[in-house]
Design a protein around this motif. Structure first.
Motif: not given
Lengths: 495, 551
Positions: A3, A7, A10, A14, A144, A304, B148-149, B171-172, B197, B202-203, B205-206, B208
């Protein structure tokens, strides 16, 4: 595992997209390697990496390099400890026919000398950074993204690899009054003014070293420790010679005692205690809080970059000093283990070499610990406490300094040198020294440990006479049964 | 009571248009269930299409050389229900079982989770199992603390038809495993609790990155000359540290610089013998160790890994299709490799004269078949092995774990390699020395049928003291079988053929059976091996003795 890696991948992509679509967000600085923190770990990593050909940026939040060790730790404390030693030795000679009279202490001049020592060393670092073309940036850095840092002056640094060496900070007890008479180790090194009555809260190495300095400067010192012993975790036999001396010199030593409150009053800081043998209250005109240090791992927004930091501020690493994010390393106080400069520098070289593509590993068998108290206490490798805890079969051999000509001629017969051996292979597993210069003497035992030396390897190496270093060889001879400088009733045939 | 049914080619797995190399029956033949009807050959193996039922062949629409595919009708047969045989449901199920999709382990479709993608503590349960209930868990793949996924296997269940993995629906981190191997479970049985998890993680993460995006072109000074080289995370491979026995490494008698060299070369110092004083490991020892492995003078230590086969990107050269190994292959592969690496193998080849044996077998085959027994050559070979093993008990022994002694077994359980579509299995005929040739033949038939259906029980696969691998039905003149360690020997059998044999005055046509006897040279020496095969040859020639009933 899977996992986290997903992440990671990904997030990286980005970042790349943004880098590609927003060329205007170009960073102020770019480097193959950025090192955060210029303490012994940080500057070592930066310099080693530069020597290996990497383009390095070194970030330091203070205007001077060197971190805690050079500025407010090891070095200044040792300068003051040297002064303390001279004072104590001069005084001790009175008994043997050399009298100097009472020392006159000009605190300001002493502080200036200490600051000169610091300046010389930190200045040397600046010069060496320049010579190596390491770019030094001043500021507090935060992540950052996995490949970018921002400083508090809004400059940004884009990097390929990063070594986090941001160290640790003294822990302050909660709920203390805001009063200049309550200080941490940094404040204690300021010496201004030299107090009449000092309470050291926390009987660890840092507190006891400062207790030593102030005691020599004429302060009445008290020490309070929550655990049932000073320097918890140290073999009790190492503490005995030290305690014998400081019990006479210090006002009180309170163990198993809790500080329940502190109140700032005009005559001094009023401290209440809770413990069997402790007074209920005492008033001190200086209180040094030295209850430990906390890793700075959680002050960098490391999340971060995807770097895991635990609840103690520690960033866990593998044997190559890599964090969970493979291009980011962590070394020194915030990477777990003992908070020691010489551990940090060793880790720094590993991290820098790995960052430069070498296959280095942190593979030390012992990290020496030294308390620069009077007498000094030093140990490396296995301790007897650890051996007993882990059921390791060992044999102890010891040489008391009372039988060392050199120790006697120094008028310091209280110390001893102890070696722990593997019974079967007779190889050194660890050792300890108590007495003046123990911190220097422990290095030989560290070398023996790393080299896998056995008792005869040590005893067959000729040690100069008369020195304190002989005591290491004598301890090995005591193990072998070949010691002649002391009569030890024979427990075995000489080997 | 009779009933005519179509004879259908069962599921051939990945194969299509497979050639018939032999037709084993003719219209009018009486066949038992599982008797071979035709032999098919793929490029990998040949195998018989078994009779789905006991009965009489009515017609056959194929001949040698034809090609067939799954589901093709190759003829008809009349099923005879003898006496008052109970009509087992399995009889009806059998063809159905065969057209199950190929691959040994089905993955069950997960039950839809109530709140997909949510985090927090959840319980993972057994999903819909079809008609099955009280299914046994044969493997647990998770332990508490594991991450585990989604779709990771949690446990493997085994029904009498197939093994199947139960996949994770979230997953978790596994908090607690609620079942053990051997437990039986049904739909809805809780398997484990998981700290899931949230997919939403995932959402986050963007964030930063977008902070960075928002950052205006505040940077007054342009970036220095060289722009940052790509934000390069080193390839994941660089991450993996060589697996080193750290506890042992930390005790190795070697200085820091020698340890550094060992780390660089990935040498586990535990395996290096020191040449210095008091066995201190010096630089040259580490180098010599590596050199010895590179030049093949020393076996590469298992921990450091064998020299590996070059990795090739096959897709570069044409279209490829990647199929996972079957469960049996995954289990048997390492065991075969372990035997190959650990045992010094020698193979003794010999020929046995089975002219008389085969003649008698042909005479007895018909009557035996009427009793429902397929009297195959293998049954006789086994019988001969029983007497050979009695004569040479060492061949029936094993080395003790410490390699210091031989364990002689007072029992004689014979394994035989059975090629199934899921891989190689070795069913075991217990106490073969207490059974006559008919009993052995009968049991061979039963175990073979079970093996093909994947219905062998664990105890039917354990305890062999000696193994026979017969490829005689297919062909070959000799091969070198791998000993089924910890057994110490294996008999390989190839196809018999008529050969001219000099009888002292002239050549005589004799039916000769090639034997390939592989053995562990640590236990058996060459002279013993050839005595064993010679004895075996004599035993096979003495068909009367082989046919003797067991008292």
């Amino acid at each position: 595992m899977a996992i986290g890696e997903n992440e990671q991948t990904r997030t990286m992509s980005v970042t790349e997209i943004i880098a590609a679509t927003h060329p205007d967000s170009e960073a102020t600085h770019a480097a193959a390697l950025v090192v955060i923190g210029s303490g012994p770990g940080g500057y070592t990593a930066a310099f080693r990496a530069a020597d290996l050909g990497l383009d390095v940026v070194l970030i330091e939040r203070y205007p001077v390099l060197g971190g805690v060790c050079l500025n407010v730790g090891c070095i200044p404390s040792k300068a003051l400890l040297h002064a303390a030693k001279v004072i104590d030795e001069a005084e001790a000679m009175a008994e043997h026919g050399v009298t100097f009279g009472k020392p006159k202490i000009e605190a300001e001049k002493l502080r200036d000398w200490k600051d000169q020592v610091i300046a010389k060393l930190t200045g040397g670092l600046q010069t060496m950074a320049k010579q190596r073309k390491v770019r030094v940036l001043q500021g507090t850095a935060k992540f950052v993204s996995p490949n970018r840092l921002r400083l508090d002056n809004d400059e940004t640094v884009q990097f390929e690899k990063c070594i986090i060496a941001a160290g640790s900070e003294p822990v302050m007890l909660p709920g203390l009054p805001d009063d200049p008479r309550i200080v941490d180790s940094t404040g204690a090194l300021e010496l201004a003014p030299i107090p009449k009555r000092l309470l050291v809260v926390g009987g660890g190495i840092i507190g006891l070293e400062m207790a030593c300095v102030y005691s020599a400067l004429g302060t009445d010192v008290s020490v309070v420790e929550l655990m049932d012993t000073l320097m918890p975790g140290t073999d009790p036999d190492l503490l005995r010679p030290f305690l014998k001396i400081v019990r006479k010199r210090y006002e009180t030593i309170m163990v198993s005692t809790k500080v329940t409150s502190m109140r700032a009053t005009v005559p001094g800081i009023e401290v209440t205690f809770e413990g069997d043998k402790a007074p209920s209250v005492g008033v001190y005109d200086r209180v040094l809080v030295s209850v430990g240090r906390r890793a700075n791992g959680d002050k960098l927004d490391a999340e971060k970059a995807g770097v895991n930091v635990d609840e103690r501020g520690i960033i866990n690493v593998d044997k190559q000093m890599r964090t969970n994010v493979p291009h980011i390393f962590a070394i020194g106080d915030l990477a777990g283990g003992p908070m020691l400069a010489h551990k940090a520098t060793h880790e720094a070289k590993v991290a820098a070499e790995v960052a430069a593509g070498e296959k280095s590993y942190f593979d030390a068998r012992g990290i020496p610990s030294v308390a620069y108290t009077d007498p000094e206490i030093a140990w490396v490798g296995l301790t007897e406490l650890e051996a007993k805890e882990n059921g390791i079969d060992y044999e102890k051999a010891q040489f008391p300094w009372a039988a060392s000509g050199r120790a006697l001629s120094l008028d310091r017969a209280e110390g001893f040198t102890k070696l722990l051996f593997d019974k079967k292979t007779e190889r050194v597993l660890g050792g300890a020294v108590v007495g003046p210069n123990a911190g220097d003497l422990i290095a030989e035992i560290g070398l023996a440990l790393e080299m896998g030396a056995d008792a005869s390897d040590i005893s067959l190496s000729i040690h100069p006479h008369p020195t304190l270093s002989e005591t290491v060889a004598f301890a090995a001879e005591a193990f072998e049964g070949t010691l002649t400088d002391l009569y030890i009733p024979k427990k075995r045939q000489s080997r | 009571m009779a009933n005519t049914i179509d004879i259908v080619v069962p599921d051939l797995g990945d194969f299509d248009s497979v050639e018939i190399i032999e037709v084993l029956v003719a219209p009018g033949d009486k066949v038992a269930r599982e008797d071979g009807l035709i032999t098919l050959e793929t490029d990998k193996a040949s195998f018989d299409v078994p009779s789905p039922e006991e009965g009489v062949i009515e017609s056959l629409t194929v001949t040698t050389g034809d090609t067939v595919s799954t589901g093709d009708v190759i003829g008809q047969m009349t099923i005879a229900f003898i006496d008052t045989v109970v009509i087992e449901p399995a009889v009806v199920d059998a063809p159905a079982a065969m057209i199950e999709p190929a691959g040994d382990t089905q993955v069950l479709t997960p039950l839809p989770v109530e709140q997909p993608g949510t985090g927090g503590k959840q319980t993972l349960v057994v999903p819909e199992l079809g008609d099955f209930a009280d299914v046994e868990i044969i493997e647990v793949h998770i332990a508490s603390g594991d991450s585990v996924a989604v779709e990771d296997p949690l446990v493997t269940l085994e029904t009498d038809k197939a093994a199947m993995d139960v996949p994770a629906t979230a997953a978790g981190e596994i908090l607690e495993v609620l079942v053990n191997v051997g437990d039986t479970v049904s739909k809805g049985t809780p398997l484990a609790t998981i700290e899931a998890v949230a997919a939403a993680a995932h959402a986050e993460k963007p964030a930063p990155a977008s902070t960075e995006a928002k950052q205006p072109a505040k940077t007054a000074t342009p970036a220095p000359a060289s722009p940052p080289s790509k934000p390069a995370a080193p390839p994941p491979a660089a991450r993996a540290l060589p697996s080193i026995d750290e506890a042992g490494f930390s005790k190795a008698h070697a200085s820091p610089s020698v340890r550094k060299l060992a780390r660089e070369l990935g040498v586990n110092l535990v395996q290096v013998t020191g040449s210095g004083a008091k066995n201190r490991i010096v630089h040259d020892d580490v180098k010599a160790f590596v050199k010895a492995i590179l030049t093949g003078q020393a076996a590469a230590p298992a921990a450091a890994g064998l020299p590996s086969v070059p990795s090739v990107d096959f897709a570069k050269f044409g279209e490829i299709d990647v199929q996972p190994l079957t469960r049996i292959q995954k289990i048997s592969g390492p065991r075969l490799q372990a035997s190959w690496i650990n045992l010094p193998h020698v193979t003794q080849h010999d020929l046995a004269d089975i002219t008389e044996l085969e003649a008698r077998r042909q005479e007895l085959k018909g009557p035996a078949k009427e009793r429902g027994i397929g009297l195959t050559p293998l049954a006789f070979i086994m019988k001969a092995c029983v007497s050979a093993l009695a004569e040479f008990p060492k061949v029936n022994s094993s080395l003790s774990d410490d390699g210091d002694s031989l364990v002689y077994k007072k029992y004689c359980h014979l394994g035989f390699a059975a090629d199934t579509d899921k891989g190689l299995v070795v069913p075991v005929i217990r106490d073969a020395n207490k059974k006559d040739v008919y009993e052995i033949a009968g049991e061979l038939g039963e175990l073979s049928a079970l093996a093909r259906e994947g219905k062998l029980k664990l105890e039917q696969l354990q305890g062999a003291t000696f193994t026979i691998s017969s490829l005689g039905g297919i062909g070959g003149t000799a091969f070198t079988p791998i000993v089924n360690a910890p057994e110490v020997a294996i008999l390989g059998v190839s196809r018999s053929s008529m050969q001219p044999v000099w009888n002292g005055s002239e050549f005589e046509p004799r039916l000769m059976l090639p034997l390939s006897f592989s053995y562990d040279h640590r236990v058996i020496d060459g002279a013993q091996a050839v005595r064993f095969t010679t004895f075996l040859g004599q035993a096979l020639a003495d068909v009367d003795a082989l046919l003797q009933a067991i008292p």
